[in-house]
Each structure stands twice: as C-alpha cells, then as structure tokens.
Design an enzyme around this catalytic site. Structure first.
Site, short mmCIF file in Angstrom:
data_model
loop_
_atom_site.label_atom_id
_atom_site.label_comp_id
_atom_site.label_asym_id
_atom_site.label_seq_id
_atom_site.Cartn_x
_atom_site.Cartn_y
_atom_site.Cartn_z
CB CYS A 135 -0.94 -0.01 1.19
SG CYS A 135 -1.99 -1.48 1.23
CG HIS A 173 -1.88 4.08 5.60
ND1 HIS A 173 -1.69 3.87 4.25
CD2 HIS A 173 -2.11 2.85 6.14
CE1 HIS A 173 -1.77 2.58 3.99
NE2 HIS A 173 -2.03 1.94 5.12
CG HIS A 226 -6.54 0.88 1.63
ND1 HIS A 226 -5.62 1.58 0.88
CD2 HIS A 226 -5.82 0.08 2.47
CE1 HIS A 226 -4.40 1.24 1.25
NE2 HIS A 226 -4.50 0.33 2.21
#
Length: 659
Positions: A229, A364, A404
């Site tokens: 990620c 994040h 996400h």
C-alpha cells in the site's frame, strides 16, 4: 675555483634569493599559481554548493492524471467528490466474471466467501482503446488492466502538463510504477488460444512501467515496484531522488491497483479485517476495518528550476520525501509507531522544515482498530507535540470517500492535497461518529477534519504531508507545498482575441466527437485563446481533425455540441489529414491583394515581421522599392497597381504567413 668561504653578505643574498624563488620571474609565477589555486578553490566550493542545493531542490508536479471510484477520470472530478463530501463506495462489479451469488455470505467463517459486498471499484476497468496505442486486440486482451490504465493515465498526465507526449521520445524520462496485484490471467496453461504468446508480457509486473517507456519512447529508468500500500509513494520517492541526482530530467511516478479477482475480500474476511459496510472510518470510534478499493494515479514531475525555465505550469512542489521499514515489529504485518515517527522526521529533514510548518496530513487512515491509533500517536508525537493549539495539524483521509486504493492510495492522496492547496479548502473526512478513544488526542495539537475548513496561506505557502504504510512494513512520507504562483488561473477581464480556432484531433471520427463533448465542460471559465494555444501546441495531432471557430464561450459551446452530435454547423470544419505525408503550401497569385495587407501583422507577429525583413533583403538587389514601405503604404512607395510590385510583394507576404 676558489675554496675561500663566501662573505656574510653573499650568504644573506643567496638566502634572500632562495626565499623569493630565486628571481622576479619566479615571484611572478608563484603569484599566478596562487591566483589560479584560489580560483580553483572558489570554483570547487561553488560546485559543492550547487551539488548540495541539487540534493534538496524542490521537485515540481507539472501534470496529474487519475482513475478512481465513483466514475472519477480527472483530478478535477476527484476534487468535486471530496469537496461535496461524496461517497464513491458501491456494490461489487458485474463485468468481471465474479460469481456474485456465491461470493457474499454474512458468516465470516464461511470458506471462500466475503461478508462484505461493497467497495471502491473503477467503472471502466475492463475498457481500453487499444487502437489509440497501436496495440492489437489479442495483445490488449492479454494485458493486465493495470498496464492499460497506467498507459492511459501516463499519456494524460503528460498532455495535462501542456506537453505533446510524442515529443518526449528519446528523452531521459523515468517511469516509476507501484503495482501490487498480479492476479490477472494467472492460468496460462488454460488461456484462450488468441492470447497465447502475449500473456508473458501482458501479465508481467515489470512491463507495467516498461510498456509506458516503450510506447512513449522514454529512455530513463523504467521501474515497477511492490511495497504493497505504500508503492506509489515509494515510486515518487525514487523519482525525486533520481531527479535530484541528475539521472533523469523528468519522471512519471504513481501506482495502480485493480482487483481482477475477489481474493483479497475472501482473505480478509477470514481475518475479520474488513469494514462491514465497505467504508473506511478513519480515526473514528466506529472504525471496524478497512474497505478495499481500486485506482490509478500518475504524476509528471521535474526539477523546479527546469519547470520554471521551460515555462511549465507548476501545480505544486514536492519539498521532501522519505522511506523506511518497520523492521522487527510485534508482527510481520503490524505497524510500528516508532518507525512511522522516524520516517516523518526524515521527510521533514529532507524538506528542511519544522513540524509546525506543515498544515495538514493526508493520513494512511484505513479505518482499522490497530493501525489508526498507532498512526495517530505517531503524528501527535512528531507534528503535534509543542504545537500552537490555535494552529493544529489537520488530519484527514481520502479513503473515507473512495475506500483504500492500496498501491494507488498514496498518489491519490497527493492529487487530493494538491487540489486542496489550489482551492484553499481542507475537505472533511467522512464516517467519523467521534474521534477514536483509543488515541490520546490531548497529547498534541492534532485534530480530525470532521468538517471542511478554509485553508488560509497566512505568512507562508500551504503545505501538506501524505503518508502510506505498506503491509510489507515499508513506510513512506511525502511533503508537498503550494506552488508560488497560480499561473494557470484565468485573469479577470481576459483579452479579446477575436476569432480563435480550437483544433481537435484523434484517431477516429468518433473519438473527435467524444473529445468535443468533453471540452464543453472541461474548458468552462478558461480563456479561449489559452485553450486554443494548448489544443494546437500541447496535444498530439492525429489524422482525424476538426476545427471550431468562435469569438466567445457561447460560440464554442454551440460548435462543440454540434460536432459532438455529428451535426453540421457554421464555423465547424472536419476532415482527415495525411499525418505521414509532406506539407505543401500553395500560394494564390495576383488578384487577392489589398492596400495595407500584412501591415498590422508586422507590428503584432514577430515571426511575420522577421520573415518579411528577410524577403525585403532578398528583393533589394532586384527592385527599386522597399517591401516594408510598400506593405505599410509609406508615402512615396509604389502601390499594388504595378505588376512588378504586386507579384513579389504578394509572394513575400505568403512566405511570411506560411512561416
């Protein structure tokens, strides 16, 4: 030869001569040597200063492109979504062959199923204009959608920077792409016959970046990387380092994540790691897991000094980047708070900034009960400690809007914050019932953006940081800064250009019509002359062409709408150009002239003026009149009624117009 000792005076004289170099000539040589040594030292110091400056030079973002959930195809559409607090999470896609009836089950223990049936998906992940890139249908079918989307958005990022993508061929332009999914067409042995021979490149991660370099003819490094990620921010970090080290002159940096299979939903359902409604409730008390999404984003970056020298529009500036690793944390995939603090401090050091000089962090913030509190505490420890409570660090997460986006999450966050800086607004973070009680918010001046807020410049440019933490343990932190001048803003009272041509081109008539439809909305509020210049000079010209001629916005809208619908209209010209042929100018003969022709252009067009001057010099040996005097109608100059004047004068005007 006498053996008698020398007198004291002789000895003293010899010593003096030795000390001074032996002669006036030697003295002069010594002075010249010292001067040269001093100059060399100054030059060496200057080179060291320049090298140090280069290692910390800001990097300009000059182009951005993206595809994100909710039908988002441009950075402007992303801004529209976050500004209005839109939610782009939707049901599972129906165009990928997933067994949706069998996939969903509320029981998290049921093998092979997902207890979530929503996420952030790209509407057109299965679509691709292969012909535009000269790719045949068999090869296109074999290509991982991430390759296709990176190719499209890379082209768009360059064009949106006002650069013709084909003009970069042979240049030192790097491509750095973050990709973490490799689940497309994995069963090569049973693949359809029509894709055999293409799958090895179509599914190779390395080709995700290599295909961009190949298609555009770029000769800088081409790197595909996977740090999960954090991939797209690590890609940007590598691009920034290469630019500062002088390895490349420009870079395309970003990432892509397309889920060809629902495997990640099934896997995280067994781990109880998913939000039940597919939404990321970043830093909220209601946080119950992450919500998966897709996306792709690409930035075109170059050294700030190069962008200013070349006249490229600077959207924002990368001030500092840093990457590190969690190391031996309390679990392979568990985040490490101290490592997150270290990567933040390293990015601040790289930017030459103190924590209070950063206004906001695009976190994040995935909405997990483990990761979010660790991240929040790291932000409080680095940005919040000792900070003025009247100017807290504002905290938000795009994941609350779109989910996400994994290896594209970091670059999507960059695009969001660049747009926020340009609009002077910090958008709200969605789905926050109340700030998580697992975070000691009182330990520092950090606040959640539960409502949108104005973002004043105060006494310095706006600045934001973007974080991304990979499940691999690789952390990345990037600090971006508002561009010093909004050169792309249309000034009030834009000049009247008169009739302006807007040139559209594509590889098919249908694509020209589609481009016309997009231009209606995309050019609202922009100066017609600037749009015309960009369409003519910063876009690749293909064979299918159209020109819309108008003087004002209403005229262009009417022409574009007619073109989009395929209806004929005044001041709209369509046709096909032979882009591979040679251009021939046919000059009309006598009879088209008029008194004063070209006189105004002599004063308004430097190119026309220059070439008329060259023609005047060439004619001077053969005629008894001056070309410029004839065109201006200067008293005493002959007129166009003389055949020996009108023919060469008309020819000269045509030559200058052609130039």
């Amino acid at each position: 030869m006498s053996n008698e000792p020398k007198s004291n005076e002789s000895v003293r004289g010899a010593g003096a001569a030795a000390a001074s170099g032996g002669s006036p000539a030697n003295d002069q040589k010594l002075r010249e040597y010292l001067k040269r040594a001093l100059v060399d030292l100054k030059q060496a110091n200057q080179r060291l200063r320049e090298a140090d400056a280069a290692k910390s030079e800001p990097i300009a973002i000059v182009g951005m492109a993206c595809r994100l959930p909710g039908g988002i195809t441009t950075p402007e559409e992303l801004w529209d979504l976050v500004e209005r607090g839109g939610d782009a999470v939707s049901g599972f896609p129906e165009d990928r062959g997933w067994d949706l009836e069998r996939l969903f089950d509320e029981d998290p223990e049921r093998k092979g199923t997902s207890y979530v049936r929503e996420g952030g998906f790209l509407d057109a992940a299965t679509e691709f204009d292969a012909g535009f890139f000269g790719i045949n249908q068999r090869e296109a079918l074999s290509m991982n959608p991430q390759q296709r989307l990176l190719l499209e958005t890379s082209w768009e990022a360059v064009e949106r920077a006002g650069i013709d993508p084909t003009s970069l061929k042979g240049d030192r332009v790097g491509v750095y792409s973050g990709v973490m999914y490799h689940d497309y067409a994995t069963d090569m042995e049973n693949a359809p016959a029509e894709v055999e021979g293409y799958l090895s490149t179509g599914t190779a991660g390395a080709v995700a970046s290599g295909r961009v370099s190949y298609t555009l003819g770029l000769e800088g490094p081409s790197v595909t990387l996977d740090t999960a990620c954090s991939s797209s921010l690590v890609a940007l970090h590598l691009a920034v380092q290469a630019l500062r080290n002088g390895e490349i002159d420009m870079a395309l940096a970003g990432g892509a994540a397309i889920m060809a299979t629902p495997g990640v939903f099934v896997e995280f359902s067994r781990q109880r790691g998913l939000s039940t409604d597919g939404r990321c409730k970043a830093f909220a008390e209601a946080a119950d897991g992450t919500g998966w999404a897709e996306g792709v984003g690409v930035l075109l970056v170059e050294r700030l000094s190069d962008a200013e020298r070349l006249g490229h529009r600077v959207l924002a500036v990368v001030r500092g980047t840093a990457v590190n690793q969690d190391g031996a944390s309390n679990g392979l995939t568990a985040p490490n708070g101290p490592s997150q603090q270290r990567v933040i401090r390293a990015a601040l050091a790289d930017a030459g900034l103190t924590p209070d000089e950063v206004d906001a962090v695009e976190a994040h913030g995935t909405g997990t009960t483990l990761g979010d509190p660790i991240e929040a505490q790291a932000l409080i420890a680095t940005y919040g400690k000792g900070r003025d409570r009247e100017r807290p660090l504002w905290l938000g997460s795009l994941k609350s809007n779109i989910g996400h986006a994994q290896s594209a999450a970091g670059v999507a966050g960059i695009i969001k914050m660049v747009q926020a800086m340009r609009h002077g607004v910090l958008p709200k973070t969605l789905h926050v019932d109340q700030p998580s009680t697992k975070v000691e918010w009182s330990a520092g001046a950090v606040e959640l953006l539960t409502e949108a807020r104005d973002w004043p410049e105060n006494d310095r440019p706006r600045r934001a940081a973007v974080s991304a933490f990979g499940v691999s343990g690789t952390n990345a932190h990037v600090i971006v800064e508002q561009a010093t001048a909004a050169a792309d803003e249309t000034p009030a009272g834009a000049p009247d250009h008169g009739v302006v041509p807007w040139i559209l081109s594509a590889k098919s008539p249908a694509a020209v019509r589609a481009q016309a439809a997009r231009l209606v909305a995309a050019t609202e509020g922009l100066d017609a002359g600037a749009v015309g210049h960009t369409l003519a000079r910063a876009r690749t010209l293909f064979g299918e062409r159209a020109v819309v001629l108008a003087k004002d916005r209403d005229g262009f809208v009417r022409g574009l709408e007619a073109l989009a619908s395929g209806e004929p209209a005044a001041h709209v010209i369509t046709g096909t150009a032979d882009v591979d042929g040679r251009t021939v100018f046919v000059f009309p003969g006598q009879g088209h002239q008029w008194t004063g022709m070209g006189a105004r252009l002599l004063d308004t067009s430097p190119v026309f003026h220059h070439h008329i001057g060259e023609c005047a010099v060439a004619l001077r040996a053969y005629v008894d009149w001056d070309l410029v005097d004839v065109l201006r109608g200067t008293e005493g100059a002959p007129g166009f009624d003389r055949v020996d004047v009108v023919q060469p004068a008309s020819f000269a005007v045509m030559v200058a117009l052609a130039r």
